[in-house]
Design an enzyme around this catalytic site. Structure first.
Site, mmCIF file in Angstrom:
data_model
loop_
_atom_site.group_PDB
_atom_site.id
_atom_site.type_symbol
_atom_site.label_atom_id
_atom_site.label_comp_id
_atom_site.label_asym_id
_atom_site.label_seq_id
_atom_site.Cartn_x
_atom_site.Cartn_y
_atom_site.Cartn_z
ATOM 1 N N GLN A 34 0.841 -1.200 0.000
ATOM 2 C CA GLN A 34 0.000 0.000 0.000
ATOM 3 C C GLN A 34 0.876 1.250 0.000
ATOM 4 O O GLN A 34 0.655 2.194 0.754
ATOM 5 C CB GLN A 34 -0.939 -0.015 1.207
ATOM 6 C CG GLN A 34 -1.929 -1.150 1.146
ATOM 7 C CD GLN A 34 -2.899 -1.127 2.330
ATOM 8 O OE1 GLN A 34 -2.947 -0.195 3.111
ATOM 9 N NE2 GLN A 34 -3.688 -2.183 2.429
ATOM 10 N N CYS A 35 1.838 1.252 -0.872
ATOM 11 C CA CYS A 35 2.843 2.302 -0.960
ATOM 12 C C CYS A 35 2.675 3.020 -2.303
ATOM 13 O O CYS A 35 2.170 2.439 -3.265
ATOM 14 C CB CYS A 35 4.226 1.640 -0.867
ATOM 15 S SG CYS A 35 5.640 2.686 -1.156
#
Length: 160
Positions: A34-35
């Site tokens: 989730q970057c």
């Protein structure tokens, strides 16, 4: 000492000796699902498909130390990568890359290749290119797209 002297855990909790990668060119990456850099998984997979038959491997180490960007279990992370980005390279167990609980492999990688912020890892998707002898060739910043590493990988694979 080189990377072949280390053992790590795979995403099923089994111990893996990095000696199994002896003679291969490696790209070791700490990742997050989730970057902002997560779409690099696609480019990593493209590199892997292009060079895996020539002895290239990507070692993916999820890391939740940067803004909790790798939530979930090891299996959930591996499943996400396989489903969303069709990854076929190896995703290992989640690790820490900085601090007193940093994985020994990452302590070694950091001590032997300084980045912009010195030894510490700045963010997920920091990449380490390793030659066939297990030596660190280059450390790449998270913003470096994997496609920019293509020629360096090709050069290392062609060195015999």
């Amino acid at each position: 000492m080189n990377i072949y002297d280390f053992e790590v855990k795979d995403n099923k909790g089994e111990t893996v000796s990095l000696d199994i990668y002896r003679g291969k060119v490696l790209l070791i990456v700490n990742t997050g699902t989730q970057c902002g850099f997560t779409p690099q998984y696609k480019d990593l997979q493209d590199l892997y498909l292009k060079y895996k038959e020539q002895g290239f491997e990507i070692l993916d180490f999820p890391c939740n130390q940067f803004g909790s960007q790798a939530p979930g279990t090891d299996k959930e992370i591996a499943d996400f990568c396989e489903m969303k980005y069709k990854t076929t390279f190896t995703t290992f167990a989640k690790i820490e890359v900085n601090g007193e609980n940093a994985d020994p492999l990452y302590k070694y990688l950091k001590a032997n290749s300084k980045g912009f912020l010195g030894e510490s890892i700045k963010w997920n998707f920091t990449k380490f290119l390793i030659d066939k002898e297990g030596n660190i060739v280059h450390r790449y910043a998270p913003i470096t797209n994997p496609s920019k590493i293509d020629s360096a990988i090709e050069k290392l694979l062609s060195n015999d």
